[in-house]
Design a protein around this motif. Sequence first.
Motif, PDB file in Angstrom:
ATOM      1  N   MET A   1       0.828  -1.202   0.000  1.00  0.00           N
ATOM      2  CA  MET A   1       0.000   0.000   0.000  1.00  0.00           C
ATOM      3  C   MET A   1       0.864   1.255   0.000  1.00  0.00           C
ATOM      4  SD  MET A   1      -3.239   0.965   2.457  1.00  0.00           S
ATOM      5  CE  MET A   1      -2.333   0.857   4.017  1.00  0.00           C
ATOM      6  N   GLU A   2       1.929   1.269   0.809  1.00  0.00           N
ATOM      7  CA  GLU A   2       2.815   2.423   0.818  1.00  0.00           C
ATOM      8  C   GLU A   2       3.523   2.572  -0.529  1.00  0.00           C
ATOM      9  OE1 GLU A   2       6.309   4.563   3.488  1.00  0.00           O
ATOM     10  OE2 GLU A   2       5.610   2.546   4.038  1.00  0.00           O
ATOM     11  N   ASN A   3       3.913   1.457  -1.118  1.00  0.00           N
ATOM     12  CA  ASN A   3       4.542   1.509  -2.433  1.00  0.00           C
ATOM     13  C   ASN A   3       3.586   2.094  -3.473  1.00  0.00           C
ATOM     14  OD1 ASN A   3       6.587   0.817  -4.509  1.00  0.00           O
ATOM     15  ND2 ASN A   3       5.040  -0.668  -5.157  1.00  0.00           N
ATOM     16  N   ALA A   4       2.320   1.683  -3.411  1.00  0.00           N
ATOM     17  CA  ALA A   4       1.325   2.205  -4.346  1.00  0.00           C
ATOM     18  C   ALA A   4       1.138   3.706  -4.167  1.00  0.00           C
ATOM     19  CB  ALA A   4      -0.006   1.478  -4.160  1.00  0.00           C
ATOM     20  N   LEU A   5       1.086   4.156  -2.925  1.00  0.00           N
ATOM     21  CA  LEU A   5       0.928   5.592  -2.667  1.00  0.00           C
ATOM     22  C   LEU A   5       2.168   6.371  -3.113  1.00  0.00           C
ATOM     23  CD1 LEU A   5      -0.851   5.503   0.800  1.00  0.00           C
ATOM     24  CD2 LEU A   5      -1.806   6.371  -1.345  1.00  0.00           C
ATOM     25  N   ASN A   6       3.349   5.782  -2.937  1.00  0.00           N
ATOM     26  CA  ASN A   6       4.575   6.440  -3.409  1.00  0.00           C
ATOM     27  C   ASN A   6       4.537   6.681  -4.915  1.00  0.00           C
ATOM     28  OD1 ASN A   6       6.277   6.956  -1.164  1.00  0.00           O
ATOM     29  ND2 ASN A   6       6.727   4.765  -0.981  1.00  0.00           N
ATOM     30  N   VAL A   7       3.875   5.780  -5.638  1.00  0.00           N
ATOM     31  CA  VAL A   7       3.765   5.914  -7.090  1.00  0.00           C
ATOM     32  C   VAL A   7       2.605   6.828  -7.484  1.00  0.00           C
ATOM     33  CG1 VAL A   7       3.302   4.652  -9.233  1.00  0.00           C
ATOM     34  CG2 VAL A   7       4.837   3.669  -7.507  1.00  0.00           C
ATOM     35  N   LEU A   8       1.436   6.626  -6.853  1.00  0.00           N
ATOM     36  CA  LEU A   8       0.218   7.295  -7.302  1.00  0.00           C
ATOM     37  C   LEU A   8       0.102   8.747  -6.834  1.00  0.00           C
ATOM     38  CD1 LEU A   8      -2.341   4.388  -6.735  1.00  0.00           C
ATOM     39  CD2 LEU A   8      -1.338   5.123  -8.910  1.00  0.00           C
ATOM     40  N   ALA A   9       0.502   9.023  -5.597  1.00  0.00           N
ATOM     41  CA  ALA A   9       0.317  10.385  -5.062  1.00  0.00           C
ATOM     42  C   ALA A   9       1.022  11.447  -5.917  1.00  0.00           C
ATOM     43  CB  ALA A   9       0.777  10.452  -3.606  1.00  0.00           C
ATOM     44  N   PRO A  10       2.277  11.245  -6.330  1.00  0.00           N
ATOM     45  CA  PRO A  10       2.919  12.250  -7.189  1.00  0.00           C
ATOM     46  C   PRO A  10       2.268  12.368  -8.561  1.00  0.00           C
ATOM     47  CG  PRO A  10       4.560  10.800  -6.189  1.00  0.00           C
ATOM     48  CD  PRO A  10       3.228  10.172  -5.968  1.00  0.00           C
ATOM     49  N   LEU A  11       1.689  11.286  -9.058  1.00  0.00           N
ATOM     50  CA  LEU A  11       1.015  11.335 -10.356  1.00  0.00           C
ATOM     51  C   LEU A  11      -0.268  12.149 -10.278  1.00  0.00           C
ATOM     52  CD1 LEU A  11       1.298   7.656 -11.701  1.00  0.00           C
ATOM     53  CD2 LEU A  11       2.486   9.675 -12.576  1.00  0.00           C
ATOM     54  N   ILE A  12      -1.043  11.919  -9.210  1.00  0.00           N
ATOM     55  CA  ILE A  12      -2.341  12.582  -9.078  1.00  0.00           C
ATOM     56  C   ILE A  12      -2.165  14.075  -8.800  1.00  0.00           C
ATOM     57  CG2 ILE A  12      -4.481  12.655  -7.724  1.00  0.00           C
ATOM     58  CD1 ILE A  12      -4.108   9.638  -7.223  1.00  0.00           C
TER      59      ILE A  12
ATOM     60  N   ASN B   1      -0.046   9.600   6.644  1.00  0.00           N
ATOM     61  CA  ASN B   1       0.412  10.940   7.010  1.00  0.00           C
ATOM     62  C   ASN B   1       1.655  11.384   6.238  1.00  0.00           C
ATOM     63  OD1 ASN B   1      -1.494  11.982   8.901  1.00  0.00           O
ATOM     64  ND2 ASN B   1      -0.709  10.574  10.467  1.00  0.00           N
ATOM     65  N   LYS B   2       2.279  10.470   5.507  1.00  0.00           N
ATOM     66  CA  LYS B   2       3.448  10.829   4.707  1.00  0.00           C
ATOM     67  C   LYS B   2       3.059  11.541   3.411  1.00  0.00           C
ATOM     68  CE  LYS B   2       6.260   6.862   6.252  1.00  0.00           C
ATOM     69  NZ  LYS B   2       6.983   5.647   5.799  1.00  0.00           N
ATOM     70  N   PHE B   3       1.785  11.499   3.038  1.00  0.00           N
ATOM     71  CA  PHE B   3       1.374  11.982   1.724  1.00  0.00           C
ATOM     72  C   PHE B   3       0.433  13.180   1.879  1.00  0.00           C
ATOM     73  CE2 PHE B   3       2.454   7.530   1.459  1.00  0.00           C
ATOM     74  CZ  PHE B   3       3.343   7.505   0.378  1.00  0.00           C
ATOM     75  N   ASP B   4       0.955  14.358   1.583  1.00  0.00           N
ATOM     76  CA  ASP B   4       0.200  15.582   1.814  1.00  0.00           C
ATOM     77  C   ASP B   4      -1.062  15.668   0.966  1.00  0.00           C
ATOM     78  OD1 ASP B   4       2.032  16.408   3.683  1.00  0.00           O
ATOM     79  OD2 ASP B   4       3.149  17.693   2.295  1.00  0.00           O
ATOM     80  N   ASN B   5      -1.006  15.190  -0.284  1.00  0.00           N
ATOM     81  CA  ASN B   5      -2.196  15.322  -1.122  1.00  0.00           C
ATOM     82  C   ASN B   5      -3.167  14.159  -0.992  1.00  0.00           C
ATOM     83  OD1 ASN B   5      -0.329  13.680  -2.627  1.00  0.00           O
ATOM     84  ND2 ASN B   5      -1.467  14.098  -4.520  1.00  0.00           N
ATOM     85  N   LEU B   6      -2.841  13.196  -0.117  1.00  0.00           N
ATOM     86  CA  LEU B   6      -3.851  12.216   0.294  1.00  0.00           C
ATOM     87  C   LEU B   6      -4.771  12.947   1.257  1.00  0.00           C
ATOM     88  CD1 LEU B   6      -5.147   9.453   0.478  1.00  0.00           C
ATOM     89  CD2 LEU B   6      -3.386   8.790   2.136  1.00  0.00           C
ATOM     90  N   SER B   7      -5.907  13.374   0.762  1.00  0.00           N
ATOM     91  CA  SER B   7      -6.760  14.323   1.469  1.00  0.00           C
ATOM     92  C   SER B   7      -7.813  13.660   2.346  1.00  0.00           C
ATOM     93  CB  SER B   7      -7.446  15.238   0.446  1.00  0.00           C
ATOM     94  OG  SER B   7      -8.300  16.151   1.057  1.00  0.00           O
ATOM     95  N   PHE B   8      -8.220  12.433   1.989  1.00  0.00           N
ATOM     96  CA  PHE B   8      -9.268  11.773   2.776  1.00  0.00           C
ATOM     97  C   PHE B   8      -9.131  10.263   2.679  1.00  0.00           C
ATOM     98  CE2 PHE B   8     -11.089  12.271  -1.453  1.00  0.00           C
ATOM     99  CZ  PHE B   8     -11.778  11.097  -1.689  1.00  0.00           C
ATOM    100  N   VAL B   9      -9.661   9.597   3.688  1.00  0.00           N
ATOM    101  CA  VAL B   9      -9.792   8.145   3.668  1.00  0.00           C
ATOM    102  C   VAL B   9     -11.272   7.811   3.828  1.00  0.00           C
ATOM    103  CG1 VAL B   9      -7.475   7.707   4.554  1.00  0.00           C
ATOM    104  CG2 VAL B   9      -9.376   7.908   6.160  1.00  0.00           C
ATOM    105  N   THR B  10     -11.705   6.795   3.114  1.00  0.00           N
ATOM    106  CA  THR B  10     -13.094   6.341   3.178  1.00  0.00           C
ATOM    107  C   THR B  10     -13.105   4.984   3.857  1.00  0.00           C
ATOM    108  OG1 THR B  10     -13.623   7.515   1.134  1.00  0.00           O
ATOM    109  CG2 THR B  10     -15.138   5.781   1.821  1.00  0.00           C
ATOM    110  N   CYS B  11     -13.813   4.883   4.966  1.00  0.00           N
ATOM    111  CA  CYS B  11     -13.841   3.619   5.698  1.00  0.00           C
ATOM    112  C   CYS B  11     -15.217   3.433   6.374  1.00  0.00           C
ATOM    113  CB  CYS B  11     -12.710   3.549   6.719  1.00  0.00           C
ATOM    114  SG  CYS B  11     -12.544   4.959   7.802  1.00  0.00           S
TER     115      CYS B  11
END
Length: 312
Positions: free
Chosen positions: A147-158, A183-193
């Motif tokens: 999951m962290e690897n995916a966010l490392n790739v996707l967050a900069p793209l988005i 919390n490492k990803f500033d533009n990860l703005s929300f989580v849905t749970c």
Amino acid sequence: MADLSTSIAGVKLPNLFFNASGVCCQHEEELKTLLDSESGSLITKSATYEKRLGNPSPRYVPLPGLGSINSMGLPNEGYEYYLEYAKKYDYTHEKPLFISLSGLCLEDNVKMVEAFVTADLPCILEVNFSCPNVPGKPQLGYDLEAMENALNVLAPLIKKPFGIKLPPYFDIAHFDAAAAIFNKFDNLSFVTCINSVGNGLAIDFETETALIKPKDGFGGLGGTMVLHTALANVNAFYRRLPNKKVIGVGGVTSGKEAFLHVLAGASAVQIGTQLKEEGPQMFSRIKKELEDIMIAKGYKSLDDFRGKVKTL
């Protein structure tokens, strides 16, 4: 009057309610019923790179008084269908559009994200980390390293604010570890749970047979029975993600459960099983019920009680 407006990813919603991805949102005509309802927003069906028919039926069964069980298998029209819908969406409409993406692998998510980024649309992306990705592997939300690897790739793209859909967590250590990643990803703005509680088994007492066909009857549980798990996840991430929003999902059948989600920390509330059973006219009822609760308790806005659950 009670003010039910809220904001997600920096975008205002006229009220906090919308559909959970997967319900009433696969086809354009279904999305139109959401636009015509009193929901505050709408989100599309989780899209895979290519169209999927999903699992054989019966794959969804209501469980009266409890909720539902399903193993849908991600039926959807493929991401290009939802990209075209997003391109022609009327963004002057008061309801913002959320797009759910659920690639079966990271490469698929990258290709879908890149297509939406290139289109440069005002829609808000929610990447679904709570559906199985690779056969034999846990869903991404349960594989913290992946999951962290995916966010490392996707967050900069988005680049712009986006969100992720999460499975339910059941251990405090997992809340801590997942939140530390988010919390490492500033533009990860929300989580849905939460997404459904996985791998329940519903059996008919009379016929002694599993109620759904896929996976030998194993499927995700939703509705009333998952309310308290959902509230725990909402509150756990509300406490741990001070600079992000939480969208609460699970067990909402009336204004009372919606109130509890906000009290636990939700900034918006998605509804699945009840929407499936009652239809989009449900939004006007639940909206009115929440307004009445807030007025009775003396709350004028969601901010007045969001996250303010008391502990003993």
